[in-house]
Design an enzyme around this catalytic site. Structure first.
Site, PDB file in Angstrom:
ATOM      1  CB  SER A 100      -3.961 -41.482  30.287  1.00  0.00           C
ATOM      2  OG  SER A 100      -4.614 -42.262  29.377  1.00  0.00           O
ATOM      3  CG  ASP A 240      -6.020 -43.962  26.055  1.00  0.00           C
ATOM      4  OD1 ASP A 240      -5.194 -44.085  25.175  1.00  0.00           O
ATOM      5  OD2 ASP A 240      -5.816 -44.395  27.355  1.00  0.00           O
ATOM      6  CG  ASP A 242      -1.446 -42.440  27.380  1.00  0.00           C
ATOM      7  OD1 ASP A 242      -2.482 -42.762  27.301  1.00  0.00           O
ATOM      8  OD2 ASP A 242      -0.947 -43.233  28.167  1.00  0.00           O
ATOM      9  CG  ASP A 244      -2.186 -46.572  27.586  1.00  0.00           C
ATOM     10  OD1 ASP A 244      -3.203 -45.977  27.333  1.00  0.00           O
ATOM     11  OD2 ASP A 244      -1.835 -46.568  28.799  1.00  0.00           O
TER      12      ASP A 244
END
Length: 454
Positions: A100, A240, A242, A244
């Protein structure tokens, strides 16, 4: 490192520095352990844009296949694409290789079981860790197989179901993936939306030439904010690594705290589903509760953290859940968090209300000013919490221990809780329409907390 404890295993996931805390050998063993603990027939695997992600993914997949598990490999993706593929294809689980927003020499993994239910410390992650440490696995009944299927078209189609594209107007939006993975999805969505996208730090690059994609760090917000101002854009969105989580900037380039976005999204859902249940965390609550009640919904408080929020949402059949940390959860997304659905909904809201983002949040900002989350490293977390509780409990109108301690007074409240992963205390303070009172009480609390500082 203690030989009986792998440092990369955390409360909710795996995260560690490459190669000393996490490497291909450990990734292979995690594949074997996941197969033994979860006993799946078929799982999905994908990875983020980090330079070490493909090799960790290959090792993990080999561990799964050697355990007799069939793998659907979707390649480079976002964490929510693992959630989506797991529930959409009715698979037995999914694993995402990602760190992340951590530094670039880190990597990690996030795990789900069937229906994209999170696997954390009390739902299998501890057993997974113990098996990896022992390095003794059951003999499988043969080899699994691998099939490549990125499943992106179905995912993009699903995202578009959350909005009415005929309500949209030609907004100008700054989009900043921070050289993470969000850009590819934005390009696919672009074909269906009437928006003009101003693309910043758009190319996926695991070297992170413009800094780690973590818009929670104030120093990482300048690119987005400046691009909004320079291009006279209607809104800025950053993600961010990734993707999510997404983060919002109004038309003036001002960063909007995730807390106020929770209120906006709660309102959006309650207009579509009257009387719906909305889950929120205990850190900052007054604005969310006020919005939900005004829209005739039911606010429900849950302990902070994705595993707790998702579990409570399932139990309550809640339509939406939001955390001030910019994690947003959706019933129709298998109660999972997404960094794509929120900005689509907010953009739709701008079009429907024909108002700028600043106008949509200013009332809430004035009604409930907040300190923002303040972290302090302390020598003894529990003694500090006890001391603060003793100082304030007699004057409090309400004391809640859902997560750390929350104390409410007539015109202000605070939440103080321990980090799940570090010896830190996290403080959040809010007031009713009195920024000076919030600042004063925050200062007093910090003076008391700092007595325990390391």
């Amino acid at each position: 490192m203690n030989s009986n404890k792998l440092e990369c295993f955390k409360a909710y996931d795996v995260r560690g520095r490459i190669p000393d805390e996490l490497n291909s050998d450990i990734a292979y063993k995690i594949g074997r352990a996941y197969a033994q603990v979860i006993t799946p027939n078929k799982v999905v695997v994908g990875h983020d844009i980090r330079l070490t992600s493909p090799e960790l993914s290959d090792a993990l997949i080999k561990g799964l296949i050697d355990s007799g598990v069939d793998v659907v490999h979707i390649g480079q993706c976002g964490t929510e694409q693992i959630y989506f593929t797991t529930f959409d294809l009715e698979l037995d689980g999914g694993i995402m290789i990602t760190a992340s927003h951590n530094p670039k020499d880190y990597n990690g993994m996030k795990f789900v079981s069937a229906n994209a239910k999170p696997i954390s410390g009390d739902t299998g992650l501890t057993e997974l860790h113990d098996l990896v440490v022992k390095n003794k696995f059951d003999t499988p009944n043969g080899q699994g197989s691998i099939a490549y299927n990125d499943h992106t078209a179905s995912y993009v189609s699903h995202l578009l179901n959350y909005i009415s594209t005929n309500q949209l107007k030609p907004l100008k939006l700054v989009v900043d993936p921070g050289n993470g993975g969000a850009g590819r999805i934005i390009e696919l969505l672009e074909n269906f939306l009437p928006f003009e996208f101003v693309k910043v730090n758009f190319k996926a690059d695991g070297n992170f030439p413009n800094g780690i994609p973590n818009p929670l760090l104030p120093e990482n917000r300048n690119y987005t904010a400046q691009a909004v101002i320079e291009n006279n854009a209607d809104m800025g969105i950053a993600w961010d690594g990734d993707f999510d989580r997404c983060f919002f900037f109004d038309e003036k380039g001002r960063f909007i705290e995730g807390y106020y976005i929770v209120g906006l999204l709660a309102e959006a859902f309650l207009k579509k589903e009257k009387g719906g249940k909305i889950i929120h965390d205990p850190r900052l609550t007054w604005n969310t509760i006020s919005v939900v009640k005004k829209e005739h919904g039911i606010p429900i408080q849950s302990k902070t953290g994705h595993a707790f929020i998702k579990e409570r949402m399932r139990k309550e059949n809640a339509v939406y859940g939001g955390e001030m940390s910019s994690h947003h959860y959706f019933k129709e997304f298998a109660y999972c968090d997404s960094g794509m659905i929120p900005w689509l909904l907010v953009a739709e809201l701008l079009c429907i209300k024909n108002q700028p983002l600043s106008a949509l949040v200013n009332k809430a900002l004035q009604a409930y000013p907040t300190s923002g989350e303040i972290n302090r490293r302390v020598s003894d977390v529990s003694s500090c919490l006890d001391s603060i509780l003793t100082c304030y409990i007699d004057k409090a109108e309400l004391v809640d221990k859902t997560d750390g301690i929350s104390l409410e007074f007539k015109d202000w409240r605070f939440n103080l809780r321990a980090s799940n992963t570090e010896p830190l205390l996290r403080l959040n303070v809010e007031s009713r329409s009195d920024a000076n009172l919030m600042i004063l009480e925050t200062k007093k609390l910090l003076q008391k907390i700092d007595v325990f500082s390391v």
